[in-house]
Design a protein around this motif. Structure first.
Motif, PDB file in Angstrom:
ATOM      1  N   UNK A   1     -34.928  48.201-100.823  1.00 32.36           N
ATOM      2  CA  UNK A   1     -36.054  48.115-101.561  1.00 32.36           C
ATOM      3  C   UNK A   1     -36.458  49.196-102.605  1.00 32.36           C
ATOM      4  N   UNK A   2     -35.492  50.208-102.670  1.00 33.76           N
ATOM      5  CA  UNK A   2     -35.525  51.360-103.473  1.00 33.76           C
ATOM      6  C   UNK A   2     -36.770  52.404-102.943  1.00 33.76           C
ATOM      7  N   UNK A   3     -37.212  52.163-101.774  1.00 32.42           N
ATOM      8  CA  UNK A   3     -38.487  52.889-101.020  1.00 32.42           C
ATOM      9  C   UNK A   3     -39.743  52.243-101.881  1.00 32.42           C
ATOM     10  N   UNK A   4     -39.647  51.076-102.062  1.00 29.24           N
ATOM     11  CA  UNK A   4     -40.933  50.683-102.704  1.00 29.24           C
ATOM     12  C   UNK A   4     -42.226  50.643-101.877  1.00 29.24           C
ATOM     13  N   UNK A   5     -41.965  50.468-100.527  1.00 28.49           N
ATOM     14  CA  UNK A   5     -43.179  50.663 -99.941  1.00 28.49           C
ATOM     15  C   UNK A   5     -43.313  51.966 -98.914  1.00 28.49           C
ATOM     16  N   UNK A   6     -42.373  53.124 -99.410  1.00 28.02           N
ATOM     17  CA  UNK A   6     -42.529  54.301 -99.162  1.00 28.02           C
ATOM     18  C   UNK A   6     -42.195  54.429 -97.564  1.00 28.02           C
ATOM     19  N   UNK A   7     -41.557  53.580 -96.905  1.00 30.53           N
ATOM     20  CA  UNK A   7     -41.099  53.754 -95.637  1.00 30.53           C
ATOM     21  C   UNK A   7     -39.993  54.720 -95.372  1.00 30.53           C
ATOM     22  N   UNK A   8     -39.233  55.169 -96.199  1.00 25.73           N
ATOM     23  CA  UNK A   8     -38.410  56.180 -96.228  1.00 25.73           C
ATOM     24  C   UNK A   8     -39.069  57.416 -96.202  1.00 25.73           C
ATOM     25  N   UNK A   9     -40.272  57.615 -96.817  1.00 31.41           N
ATOM     26  CA  UNK A   9     -40.849  58.830 -96.834  1.00 31.41           C
ATOM     27  C   UNK A   9     -41.434  59.281 -95.315  1.00 31.41           C
ATOM     28  N   UNK A  10     -41.858  58.380 -94.703  1.00 28.27           N
ATOM     29  CA  UNK A  10     -41.989  58.469 -93.277  1.00 28.27           C
ATOM     30  C   UNK A  10     -40.931  58.692 -92.344  1.00 28.27           C
ATOM     31  N   UNK A  11     -39.926  58.464 -92.656  1.00 26.90           N
ATOM     32  CA  UNK A  11     -38.868  58.737 -91.678  1.00 26.90           C
ATOM     33  C   UNK A  11     -38.235  60.330 -92.347  1.00 26.90           C
ATOM     34  N   UNK A  12     -38.437  60.516 -93.584  1.00 21.46           N
ATOM     35  CA  UNK A  12     -38.226  62.194 -93.908  1.00 21.46           C
ATOM     36  C   UNK A  12     -39.390  62.863 -93.216  1.00 21.46           C
ATOM     37  N   UNK A  13     -40.471  62.617 -93.174  1.00 17.54           N
ATOM     38  CA  UNK A  13     -41.423  63.367 -92.694  1.00 17.54           C
ATOM     39  C   UNK A  13     -41.512  63.352 -91.110  1.00 17.54           C
ATOM     40  N   UNK A  14     -40.758  62.649 -90.737  1.00 20.12           N
ATOM     41  CA  UNK A  14     -40.517  62.581 -89.180  1.00 20.12           C
ATOM     42  C   UNK A  14     -39.507  63.481 -89.042  1.00 20.12           C
ATOM     43  N   UNK A  15     -38.401  63.502 -89.986  1.00 20.75           N
ATOM     44  CA  UNK A  15     -37.306  64.554 -89.636  1.00 20.75           C
ATOM     45  C   UNK A  15     -37.835  65.911 -89.816  1.00 20.75           C
TER      46      UNK A  15
END
Length: 204
Positions: free
Chosen positions: A54-68
């Motif tokens: 989804x090209x990070x449309x819903x910012x779910x990747x941001x939460x993964x990075x923040x957790x990392x």
């Protein structure tokens, strides 16, 4: 002479044991960091598929990075799409950039699940993100990542800092030095003890 010999033997034993203990501990700690890095990058790869599609449309990747980022050993983490564009990164300034990193190309050519490289105090992990080719959501190509495999949709980059390893190694070195000094003192005491035991009857 006997006392001197005992001291030399004790010092030699202390140095050899300390060196073995230091190298073994450093190797185990390094292997543990690599193992932890592989677990993290594999987990990011498996959980980032929807976000990449989804090209990070819903910012779910941001939460993964923040957790990392909560892991103090992580120097950086990034998730790229199939064109090498950064969708999410621990450094927000890197988002949107296009990576043409050699390590990514090497990872694609490597038969290993995770490509590992180490330089400048950082262990770098690269894992290509793939999806089932039978799915209808396959991308048409993956030109940005220089591959003809249509199952590839992106890549995960991870850097593990060796700072904590170096700190632990320094602590082990301090303990080793103290152990050497202790054994030297013990050697001197023993040499003095044996020397007086041997020379006392002669003097008498």
């Amino acid at each position: 002479k006997l006392g001197l010999l005992i001291s030399i033997v004790m010092i030699g034993m202390a140095i050899v044991l300390s060196w073995y203990f230091l190298t073994s501990s450093s190797k185990l700690l390094h292997e543990e960091l690599v193992k932890r890095g592989m677990e993290i990058v594999c987990n990011l790869s498996s959980t980032s598929k929807d976000g990449i599609l989804t090209e990070n449309l819903f910012h779910e990747l941001d939460s993964l990075i923040e957790a990392a980022k909560l892991n103090p050993d992580i120097a950086f983490a990034a998730i790229l799409n199939r064109y090498g564009r950064v969708l999410a990164h621990t450094d927000s300034k890197e988002r949107g950039k296009v990576y043409r990193d050699k390590s990514i190309k090497k990872a694609l050519l490597s038969k290993k699940a995770v490509y590992i490289d180490e330089s400048k105090g950082i262990i770098r992990f690269v894992e290509v993100v793939r999806i089932d080719k039978n799915k209808d959501v396959l991308p048409e190509n993956a030109e940005g990542l220089d591959t003809e495999d249509s199952g590839i949709i992106g890549a995960v980059l991870l850097g593990i800092s060796l700072t904590s390893l170096q700190a632990k190694t320094n602590n082990i070195l301090d303990v080793s030095i103290k152990m050497i000094l202790l054994l030297v003192v013990i050697g001197v005491i023993l040499s003095f003890f044996f020397s007086t035991r041997i020379t006392a009857p002669i003097r008498a």
